[in-house]
Design a protein around this motif. Structure first.
Motif, PDB file in Angstrom:
ATOM      1  N   GLU A 268      17.451 -14.310  -5.218  1.00 24.33           N
ATOM      2  CA  GLU A 268      16.797 -13.009  -5.314  1.00 24.33           C
ATOM      3  C   GLU A 268      16.014 -12.681  -4.052  1.00 24.33           C
ATOM      4  O   GLU A 268      15.350 -11.648  -3.976  1.00 24.33           O
ATOM      5  CB  GLU A 268      15.863 -12.985  -6.530  1.00 24.33           C
ATOM      6  N   ASP A 269      16.116 -13.552  -3.056  1.00 25.10           N
ATOM      7  CA  ASP A 269      15.449 -13.362  -1.770  1.00 25.10           C
ATOM      8  C   ASP A 269      16.430 -12.720  -0.791  1.00 25.10           C
ATOM      9  O   ASP A 269      17.436 -13.327  -0.426  1.00 25.10           O
ATOM     10  CB  ASP A 269      14.955 -14.708  -1.236  1.00 25.10           C
ATOM     11  N   ALA A 270      16.148 -11.498  -0.369  1.00 29.97           N
ATOM     12  CA  ALA A 270      17.068 -10.771   0.510  1.00 29.97           C
ATOM     13  C   ALA A 270      17.298 -11.491   1.827  1.00 29.97           C
ATOM     14  O   ALA A 270      18.391 -11.421   2.397  1.00 29.97           O
ATOM     15  CB  ALA A 270      16.535  -9.359   0.771  1.00 29.97           C
ATOM     16  N   THR A 271      16.284 -12.200   2.329  1.00 25.40           N
ATOM     17  CA  THR A 271      16.443 -12.908   3.613  1.00 25.40           C
ATOM     18  C   THR A 271      17.425 -14.074   3.483  1.00 25.40           C
ATOM     19  O   THR A 271      18.158 -14.365   4.425  1.00 25.40           O
ATOM     20  CB  THR A 271      15.080 -13.416   4.122  1.00 25.40           C
ATOM     21  N   VAL A 272      17.438 -14.725   2.334  1.00 22.05           N
ATOM     22  CA  VAL A 272      18.392 -15.824   2.109  1.00 22.05           C
ATOM     23  C   VAL A 272      19.818 -15.290   2.103  1.00 22.05           C
ATOM     24  O   VAL A 272      20.726 -15.860   2.721  1.00 22.05           O
ATOM     25  CB  VAL A 272      18.076 -16.548   0.783  1.00 22.05           C
ATOM     26  N   VAL A 273      20.031 -14.171   1.404  1.00 22.28           N
ATOM     27  CA  VAL A 273      21.360 -13.553   1.369  1.00 22.28           C
ATOM     28  C   VAL A 273      21.758 -13.081   2.757  1.00 22.28           C
ATOM     29  O   VAL A 273      22.903 -13.270   3.192  1.00 22.28           O
ATOM     30  CB  VAL A 273      21.382 -12.379   0.369  1.00 22.28           C
ATOM     31  N   ALA A 274      20.813 -12.482   3.483  1.00 23.21           N
ATOM     32  CA  ALA A 274      21.105 -11.983   4.829  1.00 23.21           C
ATOM     33  C   ALA A 274      21.545 -13.111   5.756  1.00 23.21           C
ATOM     34  O   ALA A 274      22.493 -12.955   6.545  1.00 23.21           O
ATOM     35  CB  ALA A 274      19.877 -11.276   5.395  1.00 23.21           C
ATOM     36  N   GLU A 275      20.873 -14.246   5.675  1.00 17.92           N
ATOM     37  CA  GLU A 275      21.252 -15.387   6.520  1.00 17.92           C
ATOM     38  C   GLU A 275      22.656 -15.882   6.187  1.00 17.92           C
ATOM     39  O   GLU A 275      23.410 -16.287   7.075  1.00 17.92           O
ATOM     40  CB  GLU A 275      20.233 -16.523   6.355  1.00 17.92           C
ATOM     41  N   TYR A 276      23.008 -15.839   4.909  1.00 17.30           N
ATOM     42  CA  TYR A 276      24.356 -16.260   4.510  1.00 17.30           C
ATOM     43  C   TYR A 276      25.397 -15.315   5.098  1.00 17.30           C
ATOM     44  O   TYR A 276      26.443 -15.743   5.591  1.00 17.30           O
ATOM     45  CB  TYR A 276      24.461 -16.297   2.985  1.00 17.30           C
ATOM     46  N   ASP A 285      30.621  -7.123  12.733  1.00 18.17           N
ATOM     47  CA  ASP A 285      29.209  -7.434  12.905  1.00 18.17           C
ATOM     48  C   ASP A 285      28.391  -6.595  11.927  1.00 18.17           C
ATOM     49  O   ASP A 285      27.936  -5.501  12.247  1.00 18.17           O
ATOM     50  CB  ASP A 285      28.783  -7.160  14.355  1.00 18.17           C
ATOM     51  N   ILE A 286      28.188  -7.120  10.744  1.00 18.08           N
ATOM     52  CA  ILE A 286      27.547  -6.371   9.664  1.00 18.08           C
ATOM     53  C   ILE A 286      26.035  -6.365   9.830  1.00 18.08           C
ATOM     54  O   ILE A 286      25.451  -7.292  10.417  1.00 18.08           O
ATOM     55  CB  ILE A 286      27.942  -6.980   8.291  1.00 18.08           C
ATOM     56  N   ASP A 287      25.399  -5.300   9.361  1.00 12.82           N
ATOM     57  CA  ASP A 287      23.940  -5.247   9.287  1.00 12.82           C
ATOM     58  C   ASP A 287      23.526  -6.139   8.120  1.00 12.82           C
ATOM     59  O   ASP A 287      23.388  -5.690   6.979  1.00 12.82           O
ATOM     60  CB  ASP A 287      23.473  -3.807   9.075  1.00 12.82           C
ATOM     61  N   ALA A 288      23.343  -7.430   8.396  1.00 14.34           N
ATOM     62  CA  ALA A 288      23.119  -8.417   7.348  1.00 14.34           C
ATOM     63  C   ALA A 288      21.811  -8.185   6.609  1.00 14.34           C
ATOM     64  O   ALA A 288      21.724  -8.424   5.388  1.00 14.34           O
ATOM     65  CB  ALA A 288      23.147  -9.821   7.938  1.00 14.34           C
ATOM     66  N   ASP A 289      20.777  -7.737   7.313  1.00 17.65           N
ATOM     67  CA  ASP A 289      19.490  -7.506   6.651  1.00 17.65           C
ATOM     68  C   ASP A 289      19.614  -6.402   5.596  1.00 17.65           C
ATOM     69  O   ASP A 289      19.101  -6.533   4.485  1.00 17.65           O
ATOM     70  CB  ASP A 289      18.426  -7.127   7.684  1.00 17.65           C
ATOM     71  N   GLU A 290      20.311  -5.315   5.941  1.00 19.24           N
ATOM     72  CA  GLU A 290      20.508  -4.231   4.979  1.00 19.24           C
ATOM     73  C   GLU A 290      21.393  -4.694   3.825  1.00 19.24           C
ATOM     74  O   GLU A 290      21.139  -4.358   2.656  1.00 19.24           O
ATOM     75  CB  GLU A 290      21.127  -3.023   5.669  1.00 19.24           C
ATOM     76  N   ALA A 291      22.436  -5.463   4.144  1.00 22.84           N
ATOM     77  CA  ALA A 291      23.314  -5.990   3.099  1.00 22.84           C
ATOM     78  C   ALA A 291      22.535  -6.873   2.135  1.00 22.84           C
ATOM     79  O   ALA A 291      22.729  -6.804   0.910  1.00 22.84           O
ATOM     80  CB  ALA A 291      24.472  -6.763   3.719  1.00 22.84           C
ATOM     81  N   GLY A 292      21.643  -7.700   2.666  1.00 25.27           N
ATOM     82  CA  GLY A 292      20.852  -8.581   1.820  1.00 25.27           C
ATOM     83  C   GLY A 292      19.941  -7.818   0.876  1.00 25.27           C
ATOM     84  O   GLY A 292      19.819  -8.157  -0.312  1.00 25.27           O
ATOM     85  N   LYS A 293      19.293  -6.756   1.380  1.00 24.14           N
ATOM     86  CA  LYS A 293      18.403  -5.949   0.541  1.00 24.14           C
ATOM     87  C   LYS A 293      19.167  -5.311  -0.623  1.00 24.14           C
ATOM     88  O   LYS A 293      18.698  -5.306  -1.766  1.00 24.14           O
ATOM     89  CB  LYS A 293      17.736  -4.866   1.381  1.00 24.14           C
ATOM     90  N   GLN A 294      20.344  -4.747  -0.301  1.00 20.06           N
ATOM     91  CA  GLN A 294      21.118  -4.103  -1.362  1.00 20.06           C
ATOM     92  C   GLN A 294      21.689  -5.121  -2.339  1.00 20.06           C
ATOM     93  O   GLN A 294      21.792  -4.853  -3.539  1.00 20.06           O
ATOM     94  CB  GLN A 294      22.240  -3.272  -0.738  1.00 20.06           C
ATOM     95  N   TRP A 295      22.069  -6.272  -1.838  1.00 26.55           N
ATOM     96  CA  TRP A 295      22.680  -7.311  -2.671  1.00 26.55           C
ATOM     97  C   TRP A 295      21.731  -7.746  -3.790  1.00 26.55           C
ATOM     98  O   TRP A 295      22.135  -7.856  -4.954  1.00 26.55           O
ATOM     99  CB  TRP A 295      23.056  -8.508  -1.800  1.00 26.55           C
ATOM    100  N   VAL A 296      20.468  -7.994  -3.451  1.00 26.94           N
ATOM    101  CA  VAL A 296      19.532  -8.507  -4.452  1.00 26.94           C
ATOM    102  C   VAL A 296      19.016  -7.405  -5.383  1.00 26.94           C
ATOM    103  O   VAL A 296      18.405  -7.704  -6.413  1.00 26.94           O
ATOM    104  CB  VAL A 296      18.340  -9.222  -3.773  1.00 26.94           C
TER     105      VAL A 296
END
Length: 492
Positions: A268-276, A285-296
Motif C-alpha cells: 500500500e506504499d506508493a514508493t515501494v510500487v514505484a521502485e518495482y 520509460d514510465i513515470d513510475a512515481d505516478e504509476a505507483g500512486k495510482q496503483w495503490v
C-alpha cells in the motif's frame, strides 16, 4: 403477437453503447405522420451526456478500441460520427508487439488497418456522445423517456413489465411491448430468459486473470497514437497499452490467477510500487512515481465472459444485446464494437421485416449468436495462459503477416487482421480453427484453469506425504504380480 404498423413501447434496460444506439435507431424509425416507437431507457448510473467536460473526465472508465464494426454501426445515423464521435479519441498510428524484453516489433497501422478506421477512446466518452445525441434530438419528445439513477430489479414476463427502483423513491412498473436487455454482465433481462426457457443456456465465468490499470503521461520517444502489447512487461505480467487523449497512455497490467503476486505490487506504499516499476517495467520509460500512486489507490480488477445459446425470447418479447449477451475479455478490442453492431443489425432486420418483431426476434439470434460466441472465444482462445505457447502464437502471427505481405496471392492475411478491417468474427473463428489455434489454446487454457480450481478447493492435493507409497502400491503391485506370475509359469 407483435402487430406491424402499431406504435410499440420498447423498454431498454441499460444505457451503455448498445442500449443508447438502439434507442437512437428506434426513435429515428418515424416519419412526419407517424411515430413507430416509444422508448423508455432505464439505467442505474448517471446520464454522461449531461456532464460537463470536467465532470466527464472525473468519471472516465477505461480505454477501448473503436474500429470498423462499431464505426460502421455509428455511421448508420447521419451526423452522429461527424458531430458527436469524431475527435473523442486517438487514432491508432503504430502497433508494437513485445515478445520479450529484448525483442519488440513495431508496425505501421496503415499496413493492417484502413485509414480512419480505428481509434482508442474512453468507454464513457462514447456513452456521453450517444446520450448527447439522444438528449439534443429527442429530450422532451413524447416518444422518449429516460430513467437514470434507476435500477431495474425484475422482469415480469407474464405481464410484460419491468419493476425498477429509482434512488430514494418508490418502485415503479414499466410496461412494454418489446424489451431490450442491454444491462451488462449481471443482466436482469437475461435472468428472465433463464426463468422462462428451460432450453436457455448461458455461462458466466472469469478470464482467470487479475490486474490494475494506470494512466501515465506519454513519455519521450513514444509518438501519440501508439498501441502496444508487451509480453512480460513486468515479470510474469503482460500489458495492453492504449493511447489516451491529452498525450497520455492507459497502461493495463494483468497476470493469471495461479501466479503469486509480487509483495511489492501488494504494498500500500506508493514508493515501494514505484521502485518495482523502475526496476522491472521495460516497455518504455514510465513515470513510475505516478504509476505507483495510482496503483495503490485502486482495487484489483477482474473480467468475466458471457456465452448464451440464443439471444431472443418470443415468450417475453425480448432480446439480449451487448455484454448481456456476450461480455468478453478485451484482448482483441472488439467488445464495444460488437455491442454497437448488435444495435445496427437489429435496425437492419426491422427494415427487412417492415417492423414485424415476430420475424425479427429469431432472426436476431440467427445472425448474432455466432458472432457473439466467436467474439468471446477469439478473445480468450487466441491468447494462451502458457507463456511459452503465447510466444509461439505471436511468432506465428508475425509469420502469417509477413508471408501475406510478400505473397498476398498465395498466403491469406491473418484472420484477426480481417476483423479489424470489418470482417466477420465468425469467419475469423472458422479460419483460426482451421489453423488449429483455437483447439490448442482451449486445451491449454482450460486445463490450467481446471487444475488450479481442483487444487484451490482441495479436490487434488500437492505434496502429499503418502504419494510415494501410493505410487508403489498403484504401480509397483501390478509389476510384482506380473513377475510372480511369470516365475510361476517358468516353474511349471
Amino acid at each position: 403477437m407483435c402487430i406491424p404498423n402499431q406504435i410499440k413501447h420498447v423498454c431498454i434496460v441499460g444505457a451503455g453503447p448498445a442500449g443508447l444506439l438502439a434507442a437512437i435507431l428506434l426513435l429515428r424509425r418515424r416519419n412526419e405522420q407517424q411515430i413507430k416507437y416509444r422508448v423508455t431507457l432505464i439505467d442505474p448510473g448517471t446520464d454522461y451526456g449531461k456532464l460537463s467536460e470536467d465532470g466527464l473526465h472525473r468519471n472516465r472508465s477505461w480505454m477501448i478500441g473503436l474500429s470498423a464494426h462499431g464505426l460502421s454501426a455509428i455511421r448508420k445515423v447521419p451526423g452522429l460520427y461527424e458531430d458527436y464521435i469524431h475527435g473523442l479519441g486517438v487514432d491508432i498510428k503504430y502497433a508494437t508487439i513485445g515478445i520479450s524484453k529484448s525483442m519488440k516489433l513495431t508496425y505501421d497501422a496503415k499496413d493492417f488497418l484502413p485509414e480512419d478506421s480505428s481509434f482508442t477512446v474512453d468507454r464513457n466518452y462514447i456513452c456521453a456522445a450517444l446520450s448527447r445525441y439522444l438528449n439534443e434530438n429527442f429530450e422532451g419528445d413524447r416518444a422518449f423517456t429516460s430513467h437514470y439513477h434507476t435500477r431495474a430489479l425484475y422482469v415480469d414476463g407474464d405481464r410484460k413489465c419491468v419493476v425498477a427502483r429509482p434512488i430514494d423513491e418508490e418502485d415503479i412498473r414499466i410496461e412494454y411491448d418489446i424489451l431490450l436487455g442491454c444491462d451488462g454482465i449481471r443482466s436482469i433481462v437475461r435472468n428472465a430468459f433463464t426463468n422462462n426457457h428451460r432450453d436457455f443456456e448461458f455461462e458466466l465465468k472469469g478470464t482467470f486473470s487479475y490486474g490494475k490499470s494506470v494512466h501515465v503521461p506519454l513519455p519521450e520517444g513514444i509518438e501519440d497514437g501508439h498501441f502496444m502489447f508487451i509480453n512480460n512487461a513486468l515479470p510474469g505480467w503482460s500489458s495492453f497499452i492504449l493511447p489516451e487523449t491529452g498525450k497520455m497512455l492507459n497502461v493495463a497490467l494483468g497476470t493469471s490467477l495461479d501466479k503469486q503476486c509480487p509483495v511489492e505490487l501488494q504494498s500500500e506504499d506508493a514508493t515501494v510500487v514505484a521502485e518495482y516499476f523502475k526496476k522491472h517495467f521495460h516497455a518504455f520509460d514510465i513515470d513510475a512515481d505516478e504509476a505507483g500512486k495510482q496503483w495503490v489507490s485502486q482495487g484489483w480488477n477482474s473480467i468475466s465472459q458471457v456465452h448464451c445459446n440464443f439471444y431472443h425470447s418470443k415468450k417475453i418479447s425480448a432480446l439480449l444485446l451487448g455484454d448481456a449477451a456476450h461480455a468478453t475479455s478485451p484482448q482483441i478490442g472488439q467488445g464495444m464494437n460488437t455491442a454497437l453492431a448488435d444495435a445496427a443489425v437489429l435496425n437492419e432486420l426491422l427494415d427487412e421485416s417492415k417492423d414485424n418483431w415476430d420475424a425479427v426476434l429469431p432472426k436476431f439470434s440467427e445472425q448474432r449468436v455466432k458472432e457473439g460466441n466467436a467474439l468471446t472465444d477469439l478473445s480468450f482462445y487466441t491468447f494462451s495462459l502458457s507463456p511459452t505457447m503465447q510466444v509461439r502464437l505471436m511468432f506465428g502471427q508475425m509469420l502469417r503477416r509477413k508471408m501475406h505481405f510478400l505473397l498476398p496471392s498465395v498466403f491469406a492475411s491473418d484472420p484477426m487482421d480481417e476483423v479489424s478491417r470489418g470482417g466477420k468474427l465468425s469467419e475469423a473463428y472458422h479460419r483460426m480453427s482451421q489453423l488449429g489455434i483455437i483447439q490448442k489454446v482451449r486445451l491449454a487454457n482450460d486445463s490450467r484453469i481446471r487444475n488450479h480450481f481442483e487444487r484451490n478447493v482441495g479436490m487434488v492435493r500437492d505434496n502429499d506425504k503418502r504419494s510415494f507409497s501410493k505410487k508403489v502400491v498403484l504401480l509397483g503391485l501390478p509389476v510384482a504380480c506380473a513377475v510372480l506370475y511369470g516365475t510361476k509359469n517358468r516353474g511349471l
